[in-house]
Write a protein that holds these residues in place. Structure first.
Motif, PDB file in Angstrom:
ATOM      1  N   UNK A 123      11.762 -49.710 112.766  1.00 24.31           N
ATOM      2  CA  UNK A 123      11.330 -48.696 111.804  1.00 24.31           C
ATOM      3  C   UNK A 123      12.011 -47.372 112.090  1.00 24.31           C
ATOM      4  N   UNK A 124      12.418 -46.674 111.029  1.00 27.30           N
ATOM      5  CA  UNK A 124      13.035 -45.356 111.135  1.00 27.30           C
ATOM      6  C   UNK A 124      12.025 -44.281 110.760  1.00 27.30           C
ATOM      7  N   UNK A 125      11.963 -43.211 111.559  1.00 29.97           N
ATOM      8  CA  UNK A 125      10.944 -42.183 111.316  1.00 29.97           C
ATOM      9  C   UNK A 125      11.271 -41.319 110.100  1.00 29.97           C
ATOM     10  N   UNK A 126      12.517 -41.345 109.640  1.00 27.51           N
ATOM     11  CA  UNK A 126      12.849 -40.573 108.449  1.00 27.51           C
ATOM     12  C   UNK A 126      12.479 -41.312 107.175  1.00 27.51           C
ATOM     13  N   UNK A 127      11.980 -42.533 107.322  1.00 28.45           N
ATOM     14  CA  UNK A 127      11.535 -43.315 106.175  1.00 28.45           C
ATOM     15  C   UNK A 127      10.033 -43.564 106.274  1.00 28.45           C
ATOM     16  N   UNK A 128       9.451 -44.193 105.254  1.00 30.96           N
ATOM     17  CA  UNK A 128       8.030 -44.496 105.271  1.00 30.96           C
ATOM     18  C   UNK A 128       7.650 -45.355 106.463  1.00 30.96           C
ATOM     19  N   UNK A 129       6.465 -45.131 107.012  1.00 32.92           N
ATOM     20  CA  UNK A 129       6.076 -45.820 108.247  1.00 32.92           C
ATOM     21  C   UNK A 129       5.954 -47.330 108.052  1.00 32.92           C
ATOM     22  N   UNK A 130       5.778 -47.787 106.823  1.00 34.45           N
ATOM     23  CA  UNK A 130       5.666 -49.223 106.563  1.00 34.45           C
ATOM     24  C   UNK A 130       7.023 -49.874 106.303  1.00 34.45           C
ATOM     25  N   UNK A 131       8.067 -49.051 106.235  1.00 31.54           N
ATOM     26  CA  UNK A 131       9.411 -49.583 105.987  1.00 31.54           C
ATOM     27  C   UNK A 131      10.035 -50.028 107.313  1.00 31.54           C
ATOM     28  N   UNK A 132       9.864 -51.305 107.632  1.00 37.11           N
ATOM     29  CA  UNK A 132      10.451 -51.882 108.840  1.00 37.11           C
ATOM     30  C   UNK A 132      11.202 -53.153 108.455  1.00 37.11           C
ATOM     31  N   UNK A 133      12.237 -53.463 109.211  1.00 38.69           N
ATOM     32  CA  UNK A 133      13.024 -54.650 108.893  1.00 38.69           C
ATOM     33  C   UNK A 133      13.535 -55.301 110.169  1.00 38.69           C
ATOM     34  N   UNK A 134      13.770 -56.614 110.088  1.00 44.24           N
ATOM     35  CA  UNK A 134      14.322 -57.342 111.213  1.00 44.24           C
ATOM     36  C   UNK A 134      15.813 -57.114 111.324  1.00 44.24           C
ATOM     37  N   UNK A 135      16.273 -56.738 112.522  1.00 41.61           N
ATOM     38  CA  UNK A 135      17.681 -56.445 112.763  1.00 41.61           C
ATOM     39  C   UNK A 135      18.140 -57.234 113.981  1.00 41.61           C
ATOM     40  N   UNK A 136      19.258 -57.949 113.900  1.00 41.80           N
ATOM     41  CA  UNK A 136      19.787 -58.631 115.082  1.00 41.80           C
ATOM     42  C   UNK A 136      19.987 -57.642 116.233  1.00 41.80           C
ATOM     43  N   UNK A 137      19.615 -58.051 117.447  1.00 40.62           N
ATOM     44  CA  UNK A 137      19.709 -57.156 118.599  1.00 40.62           C
ATOM     45  C   UNK A 137      21.133 -56.650 118.803  1.00 40.62           C
ATOM     46  N   UNK A 138      22.110 -57.514 118.589  1.00 39.81           N
ATOM     47  CA  UNK A 138      23.501 -57.104 118.770  1.00 39.81           C
ATOM     48  C   UNK A 138      23.876 -56.001 117.786  1.00 39.81           C
TER      49      UNK A 138
END
Length: 517
Positions: A392-407
């Protein structure tokens, strides 16, 4: 008449935001609650003074370190001067003492002894009262008078990181406190031209620092005579607009002319073998920058920090539903943290924290949201199996989260932080642009700064670019009527002549009026 109980549904309803009240409902109280929720600072037992907690002080340490690099790059060196100033020193420059007299804390005794009732009482009266440093022009001027003998001793380019005391009547954490932290530059020059160049150069350093490090768009300009630093010939400033459309003076740079040099005998033998007085400057920013940043970027869920000055830029939160999964998840989190720390952002290693406290992942997530950390990465058993993190990015809505490959998270961490920094600046700049208005009539000016419902907290006003050909008495009248002041005479807005809407007289330039903190 007794109040009727609220319906059960309303009584049990959870607030829609992490911070109450919201910015729109009560901006000043929202500001205080953001600081409390982020665990940044608290009021101390001494009225007007604050305790800066590790999270708040960590922000100040980063501001100090990064700004210190810029100051030294311009040729200045750091020194330290006493915090106690003999009262007679302040009396040497009339405008200076008049400007600070009401804010001074004064030491009159140097010893405590037990009185007849057993309580401690001051004894050992000082021969001369000592003022606790409200600013250091006087004590530094006295030192420069000893250091300067010849034009070859100039320029003197000194900066000091210190605390100062100004007895504020209406304190507010970070913005106005009786004691605060700051840097103050003090320079002495052979010519007026050199001193003016120094004054303008350091203002531009503050402007660049505010924009590049704090993501704060600012207006640059000169203060009116009414708002000028006591004893200065010119005061230049950067002015920021925060989300309730008020101004904050975020930094100042003063051309002092020869006023302080004459008062404190800063004299040198010039190139023509004549005794001359030096030309001096002073300039400074303080922990007020933190308050400005809070008010400019934060939202109804808490603090929002630009990555450049975030003590932690990404927090990794292990999500461990079962004990037998704990070691594997933690190992993955520590491995990710090490890989992230090996990356750089803005020329420094990425600042990473693994929150391995034995508490629920959801509650930990909200703590970091309220602290304003730019990035949150959650890793649980499923994420571990998939080689991803839930980000999650703090400059976006707190519910806006996404799965990102660790690499990918590791490879692009610098780019992501750069994007967040730029997004916060763009948002603040849009607020400044939207609520800055050219106003050419007295009626529109008064309407702009008058709330439609005075009995209810209401965000209104902004920056009014208005022609002005009045005097200090008219400035005081507008301040009394509307609580507005001339924030600056902007450098970039002055080719345009016009008519002052208050006097009907010709005006050479527009000035910026605003309500302020």
């Amino acid at each position: 008449m007794s109040q009727q109980p609220k319906p059960q549904q309303q009584q049990n309803a959870k607030p829609a935001t992490a911070i109450t009240p919201t910015r729109q409902a009560d901006f000043p109280e929202w500001y205080q609650q953001v600081i409390a929720a982020a665990d940044m600072a608290e009021n101390s037992e001494v009225r007007g003074c604050m305790v800066i907690k590790p999270w708040g002080y960590g922000i100040w340490e980063l501001i100090q370190a990064q700004l210190d690099v810029r100051i030294k790059a311009t040729g200045h060196k750091n020194a330290y001067f006493p915090m106690f100033i003999p009262l007679s020193y302040l009396e040497k420059e009339a405008k200076h003492v008049e400007g600070f007299a009401k804010e001074c804390a004064v030491v009159t005794h140097h010893r405590l002894e037990a009185g007849p009732d057993g309580k401690l009482v001051p004894t050992g009266k000082l021969a001369e009262p000592l003022v606790v440093r409200p600013t250091s022009e006087t004590i530094i001027g006295a030192a420069y008078s000893r250091w300067v003998q010849s034009y070859r001793d100039l320029p003197i380019l000194i900066n000091q990181w210190a605390n100062v005391v100004r007895w504020e009547l209406r304190p507010r954490l970070f913005l106005r406190t009786a004691e605060f932290l700051w840097q103050e530059g003090h320079t002495a020059h052979e010519t007026a031209e050199e001193a003016v160049i120094e004054t303008e150069k350091m203002l531009r350093e503050y402007e660049a620092f505010a924009k590049e490090h704090l993501a704060l768009p600012v207006l640059t300009g000169e203060k009116s005579e009414n708002e000028r630093f006591p004893g200065a010939l010119r005061t230049l400033c950067i002015e920021a607009m925060v989300q309730d459309r008020k101004a904050v003076q975020a930094g100042t740079s003063h051309f002092l002319g020869q006023n302080f040099a004459k008062a404190y005998e800063i004299k040198f033998l010039g190139r023509e073998k004549k005794l001359e007085h030096a030309w001096t400057t002073s300039w400074g920013v303080s922990t007020r920058l933190i308050g400005t940043m809070i008010m400019a970027h934060s939202d109804d869920d808490g603090l929002v920090l630009p990555p450049r000055v975030a003590p932690t830029q990404i927090v990794i939160i292990p999500v461990i539903p079962k004990d037998d999964q704990k070691d594997a998840v933690l190992d993955a989190c520590y491995k990710l943290a090490a890989e992230l720390r090996a990356q750089t952002y803005a020329g420094e290693p990425v600042r990473v924290e693994v929150d391995n406290r034995d508490t629920g992942g959801s509650s930990k997530g909200w703590e970091w949201i309220k602290k304003g950390v730019p990035l949150r990465a959650e890793i649980g058993p499923r994420d571990l199996a998939a080689g991803t993190a839930f980000v999650g990015r703090r400059d976006k809505g707190v519910k806006e989260k996404s799965g990102i490959p660790l690499a990918d998270l590791v490879a692009h961490i610098g780019t992501t932080l750069t994007e967040i920094q730029a997004a916060l600046y763009a948002r603040a700049e849009a607020n400044l642009r939207e609520h800055t208005r050219k106003i050419d009539t007295k009626e529109e000016f008064y309407a702009f700064f008058t709330p439609q419902n005075p009995d209810k907290p209401e965000i209104h006003g902004g920056f009014a670019l208005t022609h002005f050909a009045g005097d200090t008495a008219l400035e005081e009248k507008l301040k009394e009527d509307l609580k507005v002041t001339i924030r600056c005479i902007p450098f970039e807005e002055n080719p345009e002549g016009g008519t002052c809407p208050f006097t009907g007289q010709p005006s050479k330039q527009r000035v910026v009026f605003a309500k302020s903190y």
